[in-house]
Design an enzyme around this catalytic site. Structure first.
Site, mmCIF file in Angstrom:
data_model
loop_
_atom_site.group_PDB
_atom_site.id
_atom_site.type_symbol
_atom_site.label_atom_id
_atom_site.label_comp_id
_atom_site.label_asym_id
_atom_site.label_seq_id
_atom_site.Cartn_x
_atom_site.Cartn_y
_atom_site.Cartn_z
ATOM 1 N N ALA A 32 0.820 -1.211 0.000
ATOM 2 C CA ALA A 32 0.000 0.000 0.000
ATOM 3 C C ALA A 32 0.853 1.260 0.000
ATOM 4 O O ALA A 32 1.891 1.325 0.650
ATOM 5 C CB ALA A 32 -0.918 0.008 1.218
ATOM 6 N N SER A 33 0.383 2.260 -0.749
ATOM 7 C CA SER A 33 1.040 3.563 -0.784
ATOM 8 C C SER A 33 0.011 4.574 -1.274
ATOM 9 O O SER A 33 -0.802 4.251 -2.142
ATOM 10 C CB SER A 33 2.241 3.527 -1.733
ATOM 11 O OG SER A 33 2.987 4.718 -1.651
ATOM 12 N N PHE A 80 -0.799 4.786 -21.489
ATOM 13 C CA PHE A 80 0.116 4.273 -20.473
ATOM 14 C C PHE A 80 0.113 2.752 -20.538
ATOM 15 O O PHE A 80 -0.802 2.129 -21.084
ATOM 16 C CB PHE A 80 -0.265 4.761 -19.072
ATOM 17 C CG PHE A 80 -1.744 4.804 -18.813
ATOM 18 C CD1 PHE A 80 -2.412 3.700 -18.324
ATOM 19 C CD2 PHE A 80 -2.463 5.954 -19.068
ATOM 20 C CE1 PHE A 80 -3.775 3.730 -18.083
ATOM 21 C CE2 PHE A 80 -3.832 6.007 -18.825
ATOM 22 C CZ PHE A 80 -4.486 4.887 -18.335
ATOM 23 N N SER A 120 6.772 0.703 -8.130
ATOM 24 C CA SER A 120 5.991 1.110 -9.288
ATOM 25 C C SER A 120 6.915 1.451 -10.442
ATOM 26 O O SER A 120 8.090 1.792 -10.238
ATOM 27 C CB SER A 120 5.153 2.349 -8.929
ATOM 28 O OG SER A 120 4.494 2.880 -10.061
ATOM 29 N N LYS A 134 7.033 7.259 -4.899
ATOM 30 C CA LYS A 134 7.384 5.851 -5.114
ATOM 31 C C LYS A 134 8.894 5.665 -5.248
ATOM 32 O O LYS A 134 9.450 4.673 -4.767
ATOM 33 C CB LYS A 134 6.669 5.311 -6.352
ATOM 34 C CG LYS A 134 5.163 5.275 -6.232
ATOM 35 C CD LYS A 134 4.679 4.447 -5.054
ATOM 36 C CE LYS A 134 4.774 2.962 -5.295
ATOM 37 N NZ LYS A 134 4.104 2.160 -4.238
ATOM 38 N N VAL A 177 -2.140 -0.666 -12.798
ATOM 39 C CA VAL A 177 -2.715 -1.969 -12.480
ATOM 40 C C VAL A 177 -4.235 -1.891 -12.607
ATOM 41 O O VAL A 177 -4.897 -1.136 -11.910
ATOM 42 C CB VAL A 177 -2.335 -2.405 -11.049
ATOM 43 C CG1 VAL A 177 -2.934 -3.770 -10.734
ATOM 44 C CG2 VAL A 177 -0.814 -2.420 -10.883
ATOM 45 N N TYR A 236 3.496 11.855 -7.095
ATOM 46 C CA TYR A 236 3.333 10.417 -6.901
ATOM 47 C C TYR A 236 4.583 9.671 -7.358
ATOM 48 O O TYR A 236 5.064 8.754 -6.679
ATOM 49 C CB TYR A 236 2.107 9.888 -7.642
ATOM 50 C CG TYR A 236 1.980 8.378 -7.549
ATOM 51 C CD1 TYR A 236 1.627 7.779 -6.348
ATOM 52 C CD2 TYR A 236 2.231 7.565 -8.650
ATOM 53 C CE1 TYR A 236 1.531 6.395 -6.239
ATOM 54 C CE2 TYR A 236 2.135 6.180 -8.545
ATOM 55 C CZ TYR A 236 1.783 5.606 -7.347
ATOM 56 O OH TYR A 236 1.701 4.234 -7.238
ATOM 57 N N TYR A 249 10.435 8.005 -15.139
ATOM 58 C CA TYR A 249 10.069 9.419 -15.207
ATOM 59 C C TYR A 249 11.289 10.314 -15.034
ATOM 60 O O TYR A 249 12.285 9.929 -14.430
ATOM 61 C CB TYR A 249 9.005 9.746 -14.152
ATOM 62 C CG TYR A 249 7.672 9.145 -14.502
ATOM 63 C CD1 TYR A 249 6.709 9.877 -15.175
ATOM 64 C CD2 TYR A 249 7.394 7.809 -14.215
ATOM 65 C CE1 TYR A 249 5.494 9.312 -15.529
ATOM 66 C CE2 TYR A 249 6.187 7.230 -14.559
ATOM 67 C CZ TYR A 249 5.242 7.991 -15.217
ATOM 68 O OH TYR A 249 4.049 7.415 -15.581
#
Length: 202
Positions: A16-17, A157, A58, A97, A125, A93, A64
């Site tokens: 979880a994040s 994406f 991720s 990550k 996902v 975000y 990025y």
């Protein structure tokens, strides 16, 4: 508390994040809980005597902030790539990550003796849902189905099925000899229009 949840665990997956629908004004609203949550889970796993820890990272921590010439058809990012946090254009975000995974890896080196660390780095996902508590990614599909998005941006994406990501997590937890590894998880690259057409057909 997480320390109680980890008791008796030989293998731990931290999955979880924070991933909100809107971009926060302050990147630390995402960075702090992502980093601190991963480190809390690592400490709890270590205290419980767990031998393997899998972090859901991720593609956000991989692809990025790179030079524009890399974002062309045919270029492939690999597990060796890291999002470039020196680029101020990297969104919160993606920063969260990247910071969380790097912090987890640094912690393993400094304090994680006896514990193996593996990360799973999926693209967006999508797939079946287990409850009405929808993730941000699924919320996008819901909005397309409801016609809540007034236009289809000409962007896309990578997408991976949640069942494939779950399978990869299980493999990362139990397969010997994976300490330190990263595993990208990606299926096809689809535009909003292609996603909408799939939803319309089905």
């Amino acid at each position: 508390p997480i320390s109680e949840a980890a008791q008796g665990c030989s293998h731990v997956a931290h999955v979880a994040s924070p991933f909100p629908l809107t971009v926060p004004k302050d990147a630390d609203e995402l960075i702090r809980p992502a980093r601190d949550g991963a480190l809390r889970a690592l400490r709890a796993a270590k205290a419980a005597g767990a031998g393997r820890f899998v972090l859901t990272s991720s593609f956000a921590a991989v692809g990025y902030g790179h030079p524009a010439h890399l974002y062309v058809p045919g270029h492939e990012f690999t597990e060796a790539d890291w999002t470039d946090l020196t680029n101020p254009a990297v969104p919160p975000y993606m920063r969260s990550k990247t910071v969380a995974e790097r912090a987890a890896r640094d912690w393993i080196v400094a304090e994680g003796e006896g514990m193996e660390f593996v990360s799973v780095n999926p693209v967006a996902v999508l797939g079946t849902v287990a409850s009405r508590d929808l993730s941000t990614s699924i919320e996008l599909v819901k909005q397309l189905l409801e016609g809540a998005i007034p236009a289809l941006p000409d962007v896309g994406f990578g997408i991976v099925d949640v069942r494939d990501v779950a399978d990869l997590h299980v493999r990362a937890l139990v397969t010997p000899g994976l300490a330190g590894e990263r595993f990208l998880a990606s299926g096809p690259f689809l535009t909003f229009a292609q996603i909408a057409e799939i939803l319309r057909r089905n």
